[in-house]
Design a protein around this motif. Structure first.
Motif, PDB file in Angstrom:
ATOM      1  N   ASP A  35       4.763  -2.218  -3.767  1.00  8.23           N
ATOM      2  CA  ASP A  35       3.702  -1.435  -4.249  1.00  8.23           C
ATOM      3  C   ASP A  35       2.328  -1.860  -3.785  1.00  8.23           C
ATOM      4  OD1 ASP A  35       4.518   0.309  -6.116  1.00  8.23           O
ATOM      5  OD2 ASP A  35       5.018  -1.436  -7.737  1.00  8.23           O
ATOM      6  N   PHE A  36       2.140  -3.248  -3.533  1.00 10.43           N
ATOM      7  CA  PHE A  36       0.939  -3.791  -3.090  1.00 10.43           C
ATOM      8  C   PHE A  36       0.710  -3.214  -1.669  1.00 10.43           C
ATOM      9  CE2 PHE A  36      -1.488  -6.850  -0.417  1.00 10.43           C
ATOM     10  CZ  PHE A  36      -2.570  -7.127  -1.143  1.00 10.43           C
ATOM     11  N   ILE A  44       1.579  -0.155  -0.466  1.00 15.12           N
ATOM     12  CA  ILE A  44       1.063   1.108  -0.643  1.00 15.12           C
ATOM     13  C   ILE A  44      -0.436   1.288  -0.982  1.00 15.12           C
ATOM     14  CG2 ILE A  44       1.283   3.442  -1.854  1.00 15.12           C
ATOM     15  CD1 ILE A  44       4.260   2.606  -2.309  1.00 15.12           C
ATOM     16  N   ALA A  45      -0.902   0.282  -2.115  1.00 12.98           N
ATOM     17  CA  ALA A  45      -2.022   0.383  -2.654  1.00 12.98           C
ATOM     18  C   ALA A  45      -2.983  -0.172  -1.236  1.00 12.98           C
ATOM     19  CB  ALA A  45      -2.241  -0.345  -3.789  1.00 12.98           C
ATOM     20  N   GLU A  46      -2.600  -1.171  -0.605  1.00 13.98           N
ATOM     21  CA  GLU A  46      -3.430  -1.620   0.491  1.00 13.98           C
ATOM     22  C   GLU A  46      -3.738  -0.674   1.631  1.00 13.98           C
ATOM     23  OE1 GLU A  46      -5.041  -4.238   0.273  1.00 13.98           O
ATOM     24  OE2 GLU A  46      -5.604  -4.522   2.300  1.00 13.98           O
ATOM     25  N   TYR A  53      -3.472   2.729   1.469  1.00 10.39           N
ATOM     26  CA  TYR A  53      -4.752   3.631   0.960  1.00 10.39           C
ATOM     27  C   TYR A  53      -5.962   3.072   0.913  1.00 10.39           C
ATOM     28  CZ  TYR A  53      -1.455   7.363   0.087  1.00 10.39           C
ATOM     29  OH  TYR A  53      -0.670   8.529   0.215  1.00 10.39           O
ATOM     30  N   ARG A  54      -6.205   1.859   0.545  1.00  8.36           N
ATOM     31  CA  ARG A  54      -7.242   1.059   0.441  1.00  8.36           C
ATOM     32  C   ARG A  54      -7.922   1.194   1.913  1.00  8.36           C
ATOM     33  NH1 ARG A  54      -9.994  -4.119  -0.573  1.00  8.36           N
ATOM     34  NH2 ARG A  54      -8.515  -4.859   0.977  1.00  8.36           N
TER      35      ARG A  54
END
Lengths: 325, 325
Positions: free
Chosen positions: B103-104, B106-108, B110-111
């Motif tokens: 999850d981290f 994926i978020a990273e 997109y960030r």
């Protein structure tokens, strides 16, 4: 209520538009029965501040899709078998399909953000930042949550760090989109994040307390958090309280450390009584109330907010925090 | 080679910058030892077409982070215990932490896309669309892959659908960023996607064949795909081939249907011999070669590509497709 109905409608439309082989059933099982709370919050809030309704809806939908991906992952991580009165997705469809459905929800959430074409490219980029930063912060909160399972050194300060990351930003996110669509300046956007920092934790603290009573759609089971060794506000308070004896602390730790399926109902009951005796439940309820009031104060000091909006906000806060299930 | 070294460097920098409690170790375990192939492809390609190096690097990094999240999920979904000669993350850290690390990532990812500020907001929005559409397409490919496990009706056409979705778009993605940074028009971007539609499948078909020999960093185990009942090109060919007898088809199905831990080495050997006897391996290798050639033709017909670029492209294609492990 009207925003809730509309939110459920757009969620149903989304489901209907996803006819992919191998995904449709899982999506149906995950999304059906949800409260669609986040799009409802976006829709309601967009209306208060004059944001374009379609954009508010689409934004709220993106947040709801991400939220459901998190729920799928949380249920697997926690070994939870019940949600909303049904088996969780990993139980009904297996872990592989559950993970893939969650991946689809995340991709679809970002795709929805990317397709907010009725706003400027600059606003969209800003919203992508808000969305991905919040996504990342939530994951960091979850990392802390996993890190502090059955941790005897766990404090109220650690708890605050978890819920600010995991719940605070995330609740505010539903309101950030409409505010940006309505061209709010950054300082007022920051006030919304602060509102989330109070309301989100209030919601989570209440959730911690409600875990001790039946009726959360988990098949009547109480004390799931205790079985999972979760770092709740009650655990933090009981470990830190001077009223908890060293023997009680060590027995509490023993119960939290046990694998969830080995924890017995009498052990759960013992912990619930301990939380009552040392004042952890009272502490939790007081904290939830205090933060809810702080949230109300932030909300009513936002410029240009009508008294009708304030009174509707109070009903929403009541629904989120004074709830019994 | 230089792009590969630079790619490993930026991956190491990323790791170093993530010091979050509960995430650092898992990220380290997942990212260390990776080939960093995707950022290397972005960096090399950006250089050929004159895209700003920093942007190409950051884009390639975002693709690599998403890729690693998929690897974590794939390993859990397939029950794979070895990758790159080490235990997979869910084996070494447990499923909860593995999921949270993914999850981290994926978020990273997109960030990182959101922080490509040295380009116009319009380009960034376009790239967010490319990224999230590809993310979504890959998940749809994985849904089809899961759907066709141990499926006796599985055809070459189904296989094509899986790999176009799951591998094709995704390989091209590393090149889309630099092309947009270099302001390529849409028709040339489309040619890159087509290139991916040939090279990605060529890579995957080769992977299917290599699964039958040891050395893939899976602790010497052969036939993982067979144990997992995976819809490989070999399975599709063997089920469709007129040379496979009905008895052989039914035995093949039996082996594919068995849970992976119950499948015996003699059963795997029997399937490998069947693939040899009915010509599935030859078919796979021919297909990989054919698609690689098609990819080369697309590449060399891109306007403004130097002969040096073409010869370097051939080395890369060779590295990806003619590989032995």
């Amino acid at each position: 209520l009207e925003p809730l109905n509309r939110a459920k409608e757009i969620l149903a439309e989304t489901l209907h538009s996803c006819q992919e082989v191998g995904l449709q059933e899982g999506l149906q099982a995950q999304l059906a029965g949800g409260k669609a709370l986040r799009p409802a919050l976006s829709i309601w809030w967009g209306k208060q501040i004059g944001a374009p309704p379609f954009l508010s809806e689409q934004w709220g939908l993106a947040v709801e899709l991400l939220h459901n991906a998190f729920l799928i992952h949380d249920d697997i991580e926690d070994g939870d078998r019940w949600r909303r009165g049904r088996p969780t997705l990993w139980v009904s469809a297996g872990i592989p399909i559950a993970l893939n459905v969650a991946d689809f929800l995340i991709a679809e959430a970002y795709r929805r953000v990317a397709s907010l074409t009725d706003t400027s490219a600059e606003t969209l980029v800003q919203l992508l930042r808000d969305f991905s930063e919040t996504h990342r912060t939530t994951v960091i909160g979850q990392a802390l949550d996993l890190h502090h399972r059955a941790d005897p050194e766990f404090t109220i300060t650690d708890y605050e760090q978890i819920i600010r990351n995991k719940t605070g930003r995330y609740l505010a996110l539903a309101w950030i989109g409409p505010a940006r669509f309505a061209a709010w300046p950054q300082d007022r956007i920051d006030a919304l994040w602060q509102l989330g920092d109070e309301l989100g934790p209030a919601f989570q603290i209440r959730d911690d307390v409600l875990d001790l009573s039946p009726g959360k759609g988990r098949g009547g089971e109480i004390g799931c958090d205790i079985r999972e060794g979760k770092p709740s506000i009650l655990v933090a308070h009981a470990f830190q309280s001077a009223e908890t004896t060293p023997e009680q602390k060590s027995r509490l730790l023993q119960v939290l450390e046990k694998p969830r399926e080995e924890t017995t109902p009498p052990e759960v009951d013992w912990v619930v009584r301990l939380f009552e005796d040392v004042g952890s439940i009272t502490f939790g309820n007081d904290e939830a109330r205090r933060r809810r009031s702080k949230g109300s104060a932030i909300f009513s000091s936002l410029p240009g907010i009508s008294s009708t909006s304030v009174s509707e906000f109070e009903s929403i806060a009541s629904y989120l925090i004074d709830r019994k299930v």
